[in-house]
Design a protein around this motif. Structure first.
Motif, PDB file in Angstrom:
ATOM      1  N   LEU A   1       9.971   0.457   5.030  1.00 36.53           N
ATOM      2  CA  LEU A   1       8.639   0.806   4.518  1.00 36.53           C
ATOM      3  C   LEU A   1       7.868  -0.436   4.098  1.00 36.53           C
TER       4      LEU A   1
ATOM      5  N   SER B   1       2.912   5.765  -0.667  1.00 41.42           N
ATOM      6  CA  SER B   1       2.327   5.222   0.568  1.00 41.42           C
ATOM      7  C   SER B   1       1.546   6.275   1.349  1.00 41.42           C
TER       8      SER B   1
ATOM      9  N   LEU C   1       7.494   6.990  -0.335  1.00 36.27           N
ATOM     10  CA  LEU C   1       6.741   7.679   0.716  1.00 36.27           C
ATOM     11  C   LEU C   1       5.505   8.353   0.134  1.00 36.27           C
TER      12      LEU C   1
END
Length: 608
Positions: free
Chosen positions: A528, A557, A554
């Motif tokens: 990531l 983001s 996650l």
């Protein structure tokens, strides 16, 4: 204080006499205090303890005799030895008054240093002895306090401990029985103290033999013994106990101190665990045998590999969903209604075209697994060839109690004309096996207006009270936009290599790419950091390592993701209930549908 000096007191109204006397008395370990009057002397004696006091007989105001009488009237100073110092008291009557006032001796001026020092030495040594005795008395009192405190603490621990503490002598007579023993065995100490442990059934002969072996003299060491033996409870009979014994030797006497733990629950838990492990082993092997049978029979009777893959995946999903239902009910029993709802949610049955009617019942695990496969086959056949293959077709699923079992009827209407097949397929055999292979338990009627299956279950069924249905509503399968995953970059966080390979293949077949696989939390976070992803699939657990950090990253983001896990929702990271869950094993179509919904939410597609 133990290290304080021995103190003498000189009382004289003439400073030169005090200095001279002080010079003669001075030595190591001796402190000499001075007073010029009776009042000053009394004030000092109220502060310090003196081993000897030198009193001048002739002082203005209160003389030495009066001061001595005052000292004898005060509790604190009554025991201080007094030596009068005088130059004139040679008269026997006057000297007798001094002894009567408490004097132990006289010293006459001019003072003979040898006489003074010899008399002072006696009281110096007496003072040392008194100090040493006081120190010993203080030490003994401290030891006694510590002993009592330790004994009270030990008694509190033994009385409140979950262990029972019991002391036996060489004849196995009970000499101590703690409150913990009273609680553990339901017998008060008054009934056990002084009685042989064999009386009343507390200790059986085999246990007595074990304890006597512990009490036999050894090589002089103090061994620690342990054993598991049954001991009698006052109301429940023998209970399993772990016993830890220590031998205490006092002269010729040997005492056995026992610490006892009730392990009845542990023994029961071990038995249950062994039973569960055996049952789990049995269920796993049965499940694998079923999967093997489905695979073998499917391969033999499939028209081709694609046909086999589709049918095998469907049957495997039916088994998986049935396992999930049974896991939620701790593998006891589960409602039939819930299994039907699950078939609707999985897309095997169409909830809008299913009419069901029957009393609430639950099925045992084996019956549930077989029924799940049967309903899957019935629904699949109806969707391919029967009532669910045309828009107006309907399925009626009815059941009723019949003795200790149920009679279940699957009836199709509104479908294409029905003709009996030339030969039965594997699906028909699966449906026929749902009742355990009994002859006549499963029948089929190929009526022109729709096929009718009748399934009779003679066991494995328990009626439920009304209103205990699952209440799970059907979920319509979403339409997947064409080429929804085309060109998407996807991160797959999965620690099982074969599962990761299978997911990657499915995604690449759907047009996604590149697809990157990370097998650890660190690898996922590093991916990531370095790349941008359109979607992510996250395993619920990576070899025991929690995935909360990856899920949080996650979310920060803004990368849509779903969980892919064999765990239920309750075992996934908290706070991510909005993330979809794909249960392992998964159907490829379900995987694509969930990912498409993440990219193109159904609400947004409906608005378009």
């Amino acid at each position: 204080m133990p290290d304080s000096p021995i103190r003498f007191l000189i009382v004289d109204d003439i400073a030169e006499n005090i200095v001279a006397l002080d010079a003669l008395l001075r030595r190591d370990g001796l402190a000499v205090d001075h007073a010029r009057s009776a009042n000053e002397a009394l004030e000092l004696m109220l502060v310090h303890d003196y081993a000897l006091a030198f009193l001048d007989v002739h002082m203005p105001g209160t003389d030495g005799y009066d001061l001595a009488e005052m000292m004898r009237s005060i509790e604190r100073t009554r025991g201080v030895p007094i030596i009068f110092v005088t130059a004139a008291e040679r008269d026997e009557t006057r000297r007798f008054r001094g002894y009567e006032a408490g004097a132990v001796d006289y010293i006459f001026k001019p003072i003979d240093p040898v006489v003074l020092k010899s008399k002072a030495e006696v009281f110096f040594r007496i003072g040392q002895q008194a100090r040493d005795l006081q120190r010993q008395r203080d030490e003994m009192e401290r030891i006694a306090r510590d002993r009592d405190r330790a004994a009270n603490r030990l008694r509190a621990h033994t009385d409140n401990s979950p262990l029972a503490f019991v002391t036996l002598d060489q004849d196995l007579t009970v000499r101590d029985w703690s409150q913990g023993a009273e609680r553990m065995f339901g017998v008060p100490a008054a009934r056990m103290m002084g009685r042989p442990a064999l009386d009343g059934g507390w200790l059986d002969p085999a246990g007595a033999a074990t304890l006597r072996a512990w009490l036999r003299p050894g090589d002089g060491a103090a061994p620690r013994h342990s054993a598991e033996i049954p001991l009698g409870h006052g109301g429940r009979g023998p209970i399993s106990c772990a016993i830890y014994g220590s031998i205490l030797v006092e002269g010729e006497q040997r005492t056995l101190s026992l610490q006892i733990l009730d392990i009845t629950e542990r023994k029961r838990a071990e038995e249950v665990r062994a039973l569960l492990v055996g049952e789990l082993n049995h269920r796993i092997k049965n499940t694998l045998a079923n999967v093997q049978a489905i695979a073998r029979q499917g391969l033999r009777r499939s028209a081709g590999l694609q046909d086999f893959e589709q049918s095998f995946n469907g049957r495997l999903q039916a088994l998986s969903r049935a396992h999930s239902i049974l896991s939620d009910s701790t593998w006891s029993s589960a409602p039939l209604d819930r299994m039907i709802d699950d078939q609707i949610r999985g897309g095997t049955l169409d909830g809008d075209r299913l009419r069901r009617s029957g009393p609430p019942v639950e099925l045992t695990p084996d019956t549930m697994l077989r029924m799940a496969l049967a309903l899957h086959e019935l629904g699949t056949n109806a969707a391919k060839y029967g009532a669910l293959s045309v828009p107006d077709g309907m399925v009626h699923l009815d059941w009723s109690l019949q003795g200790k079992g149920i009679r279940l009827t699957w009836r199709e209407t509104g479908g294409p004309p029905v003709t009996p097949p030339a030969k039965g397929g594997f699906g028909s055999d699966l449906i026929a096996a749902v009742a355990g292979g009994e002859d006549g338990a499963v029948t089929v009627d190929w009526q022109p207006g729709g096929v009718v299956w009748t399934i009779r279950l003679r066991e494995g069924v328990t009626p439920l009270k009304a209103g205990t249905g699952s209440g799970i509503g059907p979920a319509e399968p979403a339409l997947v936009p064409a080429a929804a995953l085309e060109g998407c970059t996807i991160l797959v966080v999965e620690d099982e290599p074969l599962v990761a390979m299978d997911i990657r293949s499915e995604l690449e077949d759907a047009g996604a790419g590149p697809v990157r696989v990370a097998r650890t939390v660190d690898a996922a976070l590093a991916a990531l950091d370095g790349d941008r992803f359109d979607l992510a699939l996250l395993d619920g657990n990576l070899k025991g390592q929690a995935v909360d950090a990856v899920a949080e990253r996650l979310r920060r983001s803004r990368i849509p993701f779903c969980f892919v896990s064999g765990y239920g929702r309750e075992h996934l990271p908290g706070g991510f209930e909005d993330a979809p869950l794909i249960q392992k094993p998964f159907a490829p179509a379900a995987l694509r549908r969930v990912l498409a919904d993440l990219l193109f939410p159904p609400s947004a597609r409906a608005a378009e």
